[in-house]
Structure formats: C-alpha cells, structure tokens
Scaffold this active site. Structure first.
Site, mmCIF file in Angstrom:
data_model
loop_
_atom_site.group_PDB
_atom_site.id
_atom_site.type_symbol
_atom_site.label_atom_id
_atom_site.label_comp_id
_atom_site.label_asym_id
_atom_site.label_seq_id
_atom_site.Cartn_x
_atom_site.Cartn_y
_atom_site.Cartn_z
ATOM 1 N N GLU A 136 48.737 24.391 62.581
ATOM 2 C CA GLU A 136 50.103 24.859 62.850
ATOM 3 C C GLU A 136 50.154 26.138 63.691
ATOM 4 O O GLU A 136 51.141 26.871 63.638
ATOM 5 C CB GLU A 136 50.850 25.067 61.532
ATOM 6 C CG GLU A 136 51.059 23.773 60.757
ATOM 7 C CD GLU A 136 52.084 23.939 59.647
ATOM 8 O OE1 GLU A 136 53.199 23.433 59.806
ATOM 9 O OE2 GLU A 136 51.754 24.593 58.641
ATOM 10 N N HIS A 148 53.365 32.573 58.507
ATOM 11 C CA HIS A 148 53.828 31.250 58.072
ATOM 12 C C HIS A 148 53.299 30.981 56.669
ATOM 13 O O HIS A 148 52.117 31.188 56.397
ATOM 14 C CB HIS A 148 53.361 30.159 59.034
ATOM 15 C CG HIS A 148 53.664 28.783 58.533
ATOM 16 N ND1 HIS A 148 54.953 28.354 58.305
ATOM 17 C CD2 HIS A 148 52.855 27.750 58.159
ATOM 18 C CE1 HIS A 148 54.924 27.113 57.829
ATOM 19 N NE2 HIS A 148 53.657 26.729 57.725
ATOM 20 N N HIS A 153 53.925 28.607 52.722
ATOM 21 C CA HIS A 153 54.494 27.448 52.018
ATOM 22 C C HIS A 153 55.019 27.867 50.645
ATOM 23 O O HIS A 153 55.070 27.053 49.726
ATOM 24 C CB HIS A 153 53.432 26.352 51.853
ATOM 25 C CG HIS A 153 52.898 25.834 53.149
ATOM 26 N ND1 HIS A 153 51.682 25.189 53.264
ATOM 27 C CD2 HIS A 153 53.404 25.867 54.412
ATOM 28 C CE1 HIS A 153 51.469 24.850 54.526
ATOM 29 N NE2 HIS A 153 52.490 25.257 55.243
HETATM 30 ZN ZN LIG Z 1 52.954 24.916 57.140
#
Ligand SMILES: [Zn+2]
Length: 239
Positions: free
Chosen positions: A77, A96, A98
C-alpha cells in the site's frame, strides 16, 4: 528542515511509537517526505513497524517506485503515501493504520468529530473514502497509483481520511503531526464511541478546533515534550 540522517532516525522512532501505541500492528506504515528532494519520500521496506530499523528505510518516488531497488519487498500500500505527497506539497508525513477503533466511523453514517482538545488536530472534517465507489469489488487495499490518487483526492485539504472497511490515513505538515494525529484519532474514536452509547454528545465547536490548532502549531515545546514521552515509552533510547 532536518537533515536526512535525523529524519531517518525520527522515522524509525515513529514506527516504534505507532506500534507501541497500538495504532499499527503487523500491518500499517509511516513515511516522511525527503528533506532534500520533495519528489521522494522515505518508507521502510515491508516489515512490521515495531521491528523497523534504520537499515530498513528505503527511498521511493512519487509513483510509489523503490529507488535503487535491492530486491527487498515494498509495502503493497505504498501508493497511499506516493499519491498524497504528489497531490499535497504541504504534506511531509503520512501514517496508514488499520486501527479497529476507527472502523465503525467508516461503515456507518456517524461522522468522526473531535470530542476533546488534543483531538482537535484531526480537524473539523474527516471524510470517508469508499474504494467500491470507483473500483468495484476489491480486497479493499490500495494496491496501485490510481487507487492511491483517488484516496488522496478524498482526503482533500483535511488531515485525516477514513477508508471504509479498512482503516485510516493521516497526513500532516510534519512527521510529528502525522503521528500524533493518528494517535489522537484513535483515542478520539474510543471516547466518541463511549459517549455515543451514553447519550447526546457535545462536540468541540468549529471555533474551539481552530483555536486548539493555532495553539498546537505554535507550541514547539509541547511537540518536543510529547515526542520525548512517546519515544521513551516505545523504548527508543538506542536510536
Ligand atoms: Zn491498509
């Protein structure tokens, strides 16, 4: 502007801080724009953030390509970072994650909004990006530049964008601010979710958010204090 060596060290610290704070686990990543060349950014090779060392840091271009590829794997990503640095010249740090605390705000119509002073840094508006809108059924990950650029567009001029059924991306003018924005986004989500279960929520007003942001931007001492605290707790004395 800090030199490359100190920024690389800060990036390793940022990886450990975000892991220690539970913002990232085996997945998730953090990057910083290259101080000498705005067309490049620094990001670890594909490795769990808690384990990242200086030797793991690689340089990438704004298409998400590893410069001087040495056979090591890059994060799938990385296009999230590349696209945001490409679109926003004011951004120098991207995170980034989750984090599960944020997920409810990406899959319901309830907007994430600052509920306490330190969370003002997430900003007045937190847009939600749904990869399905333009890319149909996918595994929800951002795996190419087109998807990254669509996400960057949804981020707009904000600091935080939620990704439906996936996670969040924080982007800010410094690595420090990107890291603390991600950390306080998670804390805010926990507090807001608890408050919503208790009754009507009294959110920060637009004026309060602006006021807190102005004060925070001017507080270099506050920045150093939080960074020192977070890095000590994350065990960064060896860096
Ligand atoms: Zn991700």
């Amino acid at each position: 502007m800090p030199d490359v060596a100190s920024l690389r060290r800060d990036l390793v610290t940022a990886n450990r801080i975000l892991a220690h704070q539970g913002v990232v686990d085996g997945f998730g990543h953090v990057s910083v724009r290259h101080p000498d060349n705005p067309q490049k950014f620094l990001l670890a090779r594909s490795r769990s953030p808690e384990l990242v060392t200086n030797d793991d840091i690689r340089e990438f271009d704004l298409d998400g390509k590893m410069i001087k590829s040495d056979g090591s794997s890059a994060y799938l990503e990385r296009f999230i970072h590349a696209a945001i640095y490409h679109r926003r010249s004011d951004i120098n740090g991207v995170v980034h994650s989750h984090s599960e605390a944020l997920l409810p705000y990406g899959i319901t119509s309830v907007p994430l909004r600052p509920v306490f002073h330190n969370a003002a840094r997430i900003g007045k508006t937190v847009p939600v990006w749904d990869i399905r809108d333009n890319f149909g059924d996918t595994d929800l990950l951002v795996v190419n530049l087109e998807q990254g650029r669509d996400l960057a567009k949804k981020l707009g001029n904000n600091r935080l964008v939620l990704m439906r059924g996936h996670g969040l991306t924080a982007a800010a003018e410094t690595l420090y601010t990107a890291v603390t924005t991600a950390i306080y986004a998670v804390v805010n989500a926990r507090v807001q979710t608890t408050a919503l279960q208790m009754g009507e929520v009294n959110y920060l007003s637009a004026g309060e958010i602006e006021c807190a942001l102005e004060k925070a931007a001017a507080s270099a001492i506050g920045h150093r204090r939080i960074w020192e605290y977070l890095s000590k707790r994350a065990g960064c004395e060896d860096l």
